[in-house]
Design a protein around this motif. Structure first.
Motif, PDB file in Angstrom:
ATOM      1  N   GLN A 188       0.650   9.069   6.564  1.00  0.00           N
ATOM      2  CA  GLN A 188      -0.641   9.439   5.648  1.00  0.00           C
ATOM      3  C   GLN A 188      -1.434  10.925   6.477  1.00  0.00           C
ATOM      4  O   GLN A 188      -1.767  10.629   8.386  1.00  0.00           O
ATOM      5  CB  GLN A 188      -1.755   8.765   5.485  1.00  0.00           C
TER       6      GLN A 188
ATOM      7  N   THR B 209       2.800   3.170  -1.853  1.00  0.00           N
ATOM      8  CA  THR B 209       2.777   3.202  -3.451  1.00  0.00           C
ATOM      9  C   THR B 209       3.615   4.790  -3.445  1.00  0.00           C
ATOM     10  O   THR B 209       4.124   4.849  -4.670  1.00  0.00           O
ATOM     11  CB  THR B 209       1.842   3.027  -3.887  1.00  0.00           C
ATOM     12  N   ASN B 210       3.134   5.736  -2.365  1.00  0.00           N
ATOM     13  CA  ASN B 210       3.433   6.774  -2.821  1.00  0.00           C
ATOM     14  C   ASN B 210       3.999   7.236  -2.057  1.00  0.00           C
ATOM     15  O   ASN B 210       4.777   8.605  -1.242  1.00  0.00           O
ATOM     16  CB  ASN B 210       2.165   8.360  -2.270  1.00  0.00           C
TER      17      ASN B 210
ATOM     18  N   ASP C 136       1.157  -1.035   0.181  1.00  0.00           N
ATOM     19  CA  ASP C 136      -0.129  -0.052   0.223  1.00  0.00           C
ATOM     20  C   ASP C 136       0.492   1.109   0.071  1.00  0.00           C
ATOM     21  O   ASP C 136       0.481   1.989  -0.033  1.00  0.00           O
ATOM     22  CB  ASP C 136      -0.865  -0.335   1.645  1.00  0.00           C
TER      23      ASP C 136
ATOM     24  N   ARG D  20      -8.643  13.070   2.270  1.00  0.00           N
ATOM     25  CA  ARG D  20      -6.774  12.854   2.393  1.00  0.00           C
ATOM     26  C   ARG D  20      -6.031  13.757   1.809  1.00  0.00           C
ATOM     27  O   ARG D  20      -6.021  14.662   0.978  1.00  0.00           O
ATOM     28  CB  ARG D  20      -6.095  11.314   1.977  1.00  0.00           C
TER      29      ARG D  20
HETATM   30  C1  LIG Z   1      -0.458   7.506  -3.986  1.00  0.00           C
HETATM   31  O1  LIG Z   1      -1.063   8.471  -4.991  1.00  0.00           O
HETATM   32  C2  LIG Z   1      -2.490   7.947  -5.742  1.00  0.00           C
HETATM   33  C3  LIG Z   1      -2.882   9.266  -6.267  1.00  0.00           C
HETATM   34  O2  LIG Z   1      -1.721  10.323  -6.297  1.00  0.00           O
HETATM   35  C4  LIG Z   1      -3.697   7.457  -5.662  1.00  0.00           C
HETATM   36  O3  LIG Z   1      -4.565   7.505  -6.053  1.00  0.00           O
HETATM   37  C5  LIG Z   1      -3.104   6.418  -4.438  1.00  0.00           C
HETATM   38  O4  LIG Z   1      -4.456   6.185  -3.176  1.00  0.00           O
HETATM   39  C6  LIG Z   1      -1.824   6.918  -3.257  1.00  0.00           C
HETATM   40  N1  LIG Z   1      -2.047   5.840  -2.505  1.00  0.00           N
HETATM   41  C7  LIG Z   1      -1.737   5.322  -1.170  1.00  0.00           C
HETATM   42  C8  LIG Z   1      -1.395   4.546  -1.082  1.00  0.00           C
HETATM   43  O5  LIG Z   1      -1.585   6.365  -0.734  1.00  0.00           O
END
Ligand SMILES: *[C@@H]1O[C@H](CO)[C@@H](O)[C@H](O)[C@H]1NC(C)=O
Ligand SMILES: *[C@@H]1O[C@H](CO)[C@@H](O)[C@H](O)[C@H]1NC(C)=O
Ligand SMILES: *[C@@H]1O[C@H](CO)[C@@H](O)[C@H](O)[C@H]1NC(C)=O
Ligand SMILES: *[C@@H]1O[C@H](CO)[C@@H](O)[C@H](O)[C@H]1NC(C)=O
Ligand SMILES: *[C@@H]1O[C@H](CO)[C@@H](O)[C@H](O)[C@H]1NC(C)=O
Ligand SMILES: *[C@@H]1O[C@H](CO)[C@@H](O)[C@H](O)[C@H]1NC(C)=O
Ligand SMILES: *[C@@H]1O[C@H](CO)[C@@H](O)[C@H](O)[C@H]1NC(C)=O
Ligand SMILES: *[C@@H]1O[C@H](CO)[C@@H](O)[C@H](O)[C@H]1NC(C)=O
Ligand SMILES: *[C@@H]1O[C@H](CO)[C@@H](O)[C@H](O)[C@H]1NC(C)=O
Ligand SMILES: *[C@@H]1O[C@H](CO)[C@@H](O)[C@H](O)[C@H]1NC(C)=O
Length: 442
Positions: A417, A411-412, A409, A424
């Motif tokens: 968060q 990924t960013n 998860d 968010r």
């Molecule tokens: C990461 O960023 C994308 C778009 O910027 C978003 O759709 C996704 O939910 C994000 N993932 C997380 C784990 O925050």
């Protein structure tokens, strides 16, 4: 024999003298800049043309100068549009160079002290996790990584109309590791500074300037050579307007140092904020928010507006003004920490201007505060009068939950968060002339 003696003697004397001198005093600013004329000759020549401006900086101590390399500065000086702006507006020139001077002496050891390049096992785990994604040591996308320093510069409100942030406009310092191919060795820490945005219509990005040579000391502090000029944060509404879907009409009046080295900056295409520009305008709040000192604004993305489109189109200007006012935090706190950059929102502030700023995160807390190790929740008063609830979730310790339940998860590249009333924060810390903008998805 005599001849040898006469040759040797002066060398010994010289060496002794030099050692005594460096032990006794650090060189002046000018001496240090000239000593690195190989990479700073353009700056050295330029300083000759701006003597009174640099004399003022010269008289300031406890500073860190971010000195643009020849390559970085040549691009500016050869851009006739920018130079026309500079030549017609001395205050812009003054703002621009004062922005390149940090308050305080920040050696690279100070700048890499953040968690991102730490040696703890958690920091290493985080780095590995980021690298696993795409082989690159991506610092972040959202900006919330606990690895950012918000450092005040000499660009303070009393100097020019180009910044309205008390304590001085900020630059963001982040450190990362240069080597990314080998997942087990981390290479040398690299420090980059993030400043204003540039570009528009789908190619907007935040300018990134990386230190190439560090810690050149002088009497008033230290100098780092950077590979790219900083960009002055621009007006709030113009900044939001530049975050647009691809278009062909782009006004570049605020992009003082836009150039074509597109690699320097994070890629923000896909983030559109034009709907908020329209909402501010319809609510007659553009001028007020553009000029309010120390603004912290949660800006809904266009997608967020789309979701409430039918509701918003049916309300009047006053109701819309209330909604927009609910997205701006009331200015509170002490002189050094009135703007809520992500470090203060996360409750880890105090990196910027000294000991008192660490308490600023609590000054604005008007309601409950809950802290259980994984989640921090605070209420903040808004300009509209109501409070918003800011919740920080630490994804690296959270064991379950639909948002942060696995490494995949992540990924960013961000462990934490931040949620504002359930929306968010998808991009934090976009610097504007008078404060900061955090983009929210609701
Ligand atoms: C990461 O960023 C994308 C778009 O910027 C978003 O759709 C996704 O939910 C994000 N993932 C997380 C784990 O925050
Ligand atoms: C720096 O280098 C430039 C170009 O190489 C030269 O013109 C200038 O005189 C040098 N300045 C100093 C202080 O050495
Ligand atoms: C800075 O001050 C020193 C003396 O303290 C002087 O020698 C030098 O020329 C000054 N440099 C600038 C750029 O004003
Ligand atoms: C940099 O680190 C040194 C040593 O830890 C410390 O004394 C100094 O105050 C730090 N500088 C800043 C600007 O925080
Ligand atoms: C500058 O000073 C700092 C702190 O005293 C020191 O760590 C650093 O090595 C010095 N830089 C150089 C190039 O000597
Ligand atoms: C640029 O945008 C305008 C409308 O904003 C449009 O009329 C025009 O055709 C576009 N030009 C190109 C080259 O896409
Ligand atoms: C920026 O990101 C978008 C999608 O998020 C992608 O299409 C584009 O190629 C990227 N641009 C660069 C220069 O990486
Ligand atoms: C818009 O706001 C300004 C103050 O910022 C005020 O002077 C002006 O009357 C307002 N205009 C309208 C149409 O309400
Ligand atoms: C931003 O607001 C100023 C007035 O404060 C206005 O002149 C300018 O046109 C606005 N920019 C955009 C993109 O709407
Ligand atoms: C700076 O902020 C103050 C207080 O909000 C405001 O009165 C002033 O007009 C602002 N200055 C600029 C140049 O926007």
């Amino acid at each position: 024999m005599v001849k040898t003696h006469r040759v040797l003697l002066p060398a010994v004397v010289l060496a002794t003298t030099a050692t005594a001198q460096t032990a006794n005093r650090r060189p002046t600013l000018t001496e240090t800049l000239h000593a690195h004329n190989d990479t700073l000759s353009t700056l050295n020549n330029y300083i000759q043309t701006q003597q009174s401006l640099f004399a003022t900086i010269n008289q300031t101590s406890d500073i860190t100068i971010l000195a643009p390399s020849n390559n970085a500065l040549d691009g500016l000086l050869s851009n006739s549009a920018i130079m026309d702006d500079f030549n017609s507006d001395p205050e812009l020139v003054e703002a621009f160079w004062n922005y390149h001077v940090l308050r305080g002496v920040w050696y690279t050891s100070n700048l890499t002290a953040g968690t991102g390049t730490g040696t703890s096992s958690l920091a290493k785990k985080r780095r590995r996790r980021r690298k696993k994604r795409d082989g690159n040591d991506v610092i972040d996308d959202s900006g919330i990584d606990g690895n950012s320093l918000f450092i005040p510069t000499l660009l303070s409100p009393d100097i020019t109309p180009y910044a309205n942030v008390s304590g001085g406009q900020r630059v963001i310092a982040r450190s990362s590791y240069s080597s990314s191919s080998d997942s087990d060795s981390d290479g040398e820490p690299v420090v980059s500074f993030y400043s204003g945005t540039t570009g528009s219509g789908g190619s907007q990005k935040i300018i990134k300037s990386t230190i190439t040579h560090a810690n050149f000391n002088f009497s008033g502090g230290t100098i780092h050579i950077i590979d790219h000029l900083l960009s002055l944060p621009s007006r709030l509404n113009d900044t939001l307007a530049s975050f647009g879907p691809s278009s062909n009409s782009s006004s570049s009046s605020t992009n003082e140092n836009e150039d074509d080295s597109s690699s320097s900056g994070n890629n923000l295409s896909g983030l559109s904020l034009t709907a908020s520009v329209g909402a501010l305008s319809r609510a007659n709040l553009t001028d007020l928010f553009n000029t309010q000192q120390d603004i912290t604004m949660f800006v809904p993305s266009n997608e967020a507006w789309d979701r409430v489109g039918s509701v918003v189109s049916n309300i009047d200007e006053d109701e819309l003004a209330d909604i927009m006012g609910y997205h701006v935090l009331k200015v509170q706190g002490t002189t050094s920490g009135k703007v809520f950059y992500s470090d203060l929102l996360e409750g880890i502030g105090g990196t910027g201007t000294g000991s008192d700023s660490s308490s600023d995160g609590h000054v604005s807390v008007t309601g409950s505060e809950k802290e259980d190790g994984q989640e921090i929740e605070k209420d903040y008063e808004t300009v509209e009068g109501g409070t918003v609830k800011v919740r920080v979730v630490d994804g690296s310790t959270s064991s379950k939950g639909d948002l942060t339940n696995s490494e995949d998860d992540d990924t960013n590249g961000s462990e934490k968060q931040v949620f504002v009333n359930g929306a968010r924060v998808v991009k934090s810390d976009v610097l504007v002339e008078n404060g900061v903008v955090h983009v929210v998805d609701g």
